[in-house]
Write an enzyme that holds these catalytic residues in place. Structure first.
Site, PDB file in Angstrom:
ATOM      1  N   ALA A  76       0.744  -0.985   0.030  1.00 59.98           N
ATOM      2  CA  ALA A  76      -0.217  -0.162   0.053  1.00 59.98           C
ATOM      3  C   ALA A  76       0.830   1.427   0.094  1.00 59.98           C
ATOM      4  CB  ALA A  76      -0.832   0.075   1.145  1.00 59.98           C
TER       5      ALA A  76
ATOM      6  N   PRO B 209       3.257   4.363  -0.787  1.00 56.14           N
ATOM      7  CA  PRO B 209       2.878   5.286   0.162  1.00 56.14           C
ATOM      8  C   PRO B 209       1.486   5.654   0.535  1.00 56.14           C
ATOM      9  CG  PRO B 209       3.416   6.486  -2.078  1.00 56.14           C
ATOM     10  CD  PRO B 209       3.472   5.017  -2.162  1.00 56.14           C
TER      11      PRO B 209
ATOM     12  N   ASP C  64       0.154  -3.791  -5.930  1.00 55.54           N
ATOM     13  CA  ASP C  64       1.021  -3.186  -6.882  1.00 55.54           C
ATOM     14  C   ASP C  64       2.618  -3.496  -6.401  1.00 55.54           C
ATOM     15  OD1 ASP C  64       1.408  -1.097  -8.454  1.00 55.54           O
ATOM     16  OD2 ASP C  64       2.127   0.200  -6.769  1.00 55.54           O
TER      17      ASP C  64
ATOM     18  N   CYS D 227       4.930  -0.588 -12.217  1.00 57.29           N
ATOM     19  CA  CYS D 227       5.169   0.514 -13.046  1.00 57.29           C
ATOM     20  C   CYS D 227       6.377   0.525 -13.953  1.00 57.29           C
ATOM     21  CB  CYS D 227       5.286   1.803 -12.105  1.00 57.29           C
ATOM     22  SG  CYS D 227       6.465   1.308 -10.693  1.00 57.29           S
TER      23      CYS D 227
END
Length: 441
Positions: free
Chosen positions: A241, A243, A312, A367
């Protein structure tokens, strides 16, 4: 007084100066950002036909969006930004959604004429050996060795120790089905700059209640949360999670039942807590609905726990790698760590998928542009789970779900399982890879 040097003394001075120069100039190490850019030039140029355009986007400042705090009294664009020229993503989404309805109606009429019910059948996506350079394939049926098509041009992770890692079940094929339209959260007020306008949002300010009025994040970072499509009272886990931007986006949607915000590193958990405290009212209601934890996803033991999971994962972070030298994953001393990234990601995804309830969905995101870290990890995780467990999963094709945002983001067509936002100077978001997986059994 004039000082006179003899030839012998002059020779000694020259020798001394040579030695001084030889030992005083340190050996210059190649910066991590330079190593990263050279690596990407060598590898990504064989993956993306428009690599020069993507490269330029990576090296230029990326575009942000401003996610308005749902708990702040002032959330209109005028109240937050005055006369700054910004668009509301919600308005753009529903405007383009009308075009999607027209396209779907035309497509449905054609399907009816052909007696084909595409909405009920899995997509049959097969690797395109000529055009789809990132499609996962079995390049050696005898050895059952898995690697992307780009292996023939360049090895992205050049390490012999990884050879056994790319050997999933040779007969495995992931099921891919169409994902329908996503209902855009009504409570979301997300603002972005018009195409080609390189304007910076001002820093967020504290309102009269003491909360920050909006959160700035790369515009593509909102897509994994949109794909998650959280419904009322669902239990959600944001397992990497920090930042905290994506956790805030989930919170601002006001649909979840309980939310677990987790990160493996204590320093990142502390940063996450600071962000949550800056945007959320300090009430008992929220303290009961939100849990912050500090666990390694690979050690996760809470199985069948969540309706929705956002994962993520840590990755090579391409944009940061070509612009920052501090703590760069491409530094020579971090070579072995970088080589193990796909293995770590696969372990994390495999473990997280087990934490889904039957019928629940997980969104995997990175990313990076890396085919192995994106489609490759999804393929390896699902392949491994098909052998190791009785769970069954299917991949959701998000192309229709993201159609209403096609004018805001530049999507690549190189992926087999997920959607990939690629940097493009007039719309300089990303990179961001998003893949949605649903547990069916």
């Amino acid at each position: 007084m004039t000082q006179v040097f003899s030839v012998r003394n002059l020779t000694s001075v020259i020798k001394f100066n040579k030695n001084f120069i030889r030992y005083s100039i340190p050996k210059v190490k190649q910066p991590g950002s330079e190593i990263a850019l050279n690596h990407f030039d060598q590898f990504y140029s064989s993956v993306f036909e428009n690599w020069p355009s993507i490269r330029l986007g990576l090296l230029c400042p990326h575009s942000y969006c401003a996610v308005a705090n749902v708990f702040s009294k002032e959330r209109s664009s005028e109240a937050l930004f005055g006369d700054l020229d910004v668009f509301n993503m919600k308005h753009a989404y529903y405007l383009e959604l009308g075009d999607l309805g027209t396209i779907e109606n035309t497509s449905n009429q054609s399907d009816q004429n052909d007696n084909v019910q595409h909405n009920e059948e899995p997509l049959t996506k097969e690797p395109d050996f000529k055009n789809n350079f990132t499609s996962p394939i079995l390049v050696n049926d005898t050895a059952s060795e898995y690697m992307p098509v780009t292996e023939f041009k360049h090895r992205e992770f050049d390490d012999e120790d990884l050879s056994n890692f790319y050997r999933p079940n040779p007969g495995f094929k992931a099921k891919v089905i169409k994902h329908g339209v996503i209902h855009y959260p009504e409570s979301w007020e997300i603002y972005y700059s018009p195409r080609g306008k390189f304007r910076k949002f001002p820093p967020p300010k504290t309102d009269e209640s003491g909360l920050l009025n909006y959160y700035l994040m790369d515009g593509a970072s909102i897509l994994p949360v949109l794909a998650l499509d959280v419904q009322k009272d669902e239990d959600v886990g944001d397992l990497c999670a920090s930042p905290g931007g994506k956790s805030l986006a989930i919170l601002f949607g006001l649909r979840f039942g309980k939310l677990v915000c987790n990160d493996a590193k204590l320093s990142r958990v502390n940063k996450l807590k600071t962000v949550l405290h800056s945007y959320l009212p300090d009430t008992k209601e929220w303290s009961k609905k939100i849990l912050v934890s500090n666990l390694d996803v690979c050690d996760w033991t809470c199985f069948d726990a969540f309706d929705k999971i956002l994962l993520d994962v840590p990755c090579s972070n391409d944009r940061l790698s070509v612009t920052k030298d501090a703590n760069n994953i491409f530094q020579q001393k971090r070579f072995n760590e970088r080589m193990q990234i796909p293995r770590l990601q696969t372990n994390m995804l495999s473990t997280a998928l087990k934490a889904l309830k039957v019928g629940g969905s997980l969104v995997y995101s990175t990313c990076t542009l890396s085919p192995i870290q994106n489609d490759g990890v999804v393929h390896m995780s699902l392949s491994n789970l098909s052998i190791e467990s009785s769970h069954e999963f299917q991949v959701q094709d998000l192309s229709t779900a993201f159609f209403p945002l096609r004018k805001m983001f530049q999507f690549s067509n190189n992926c087999l399982y997920g959607q990939l936002v690629i940097p493009f100077l007039p719309l300089n978001y990303g990179p961001m890879y998003i893949c949605k997986i649903t547990r069916t059994k």
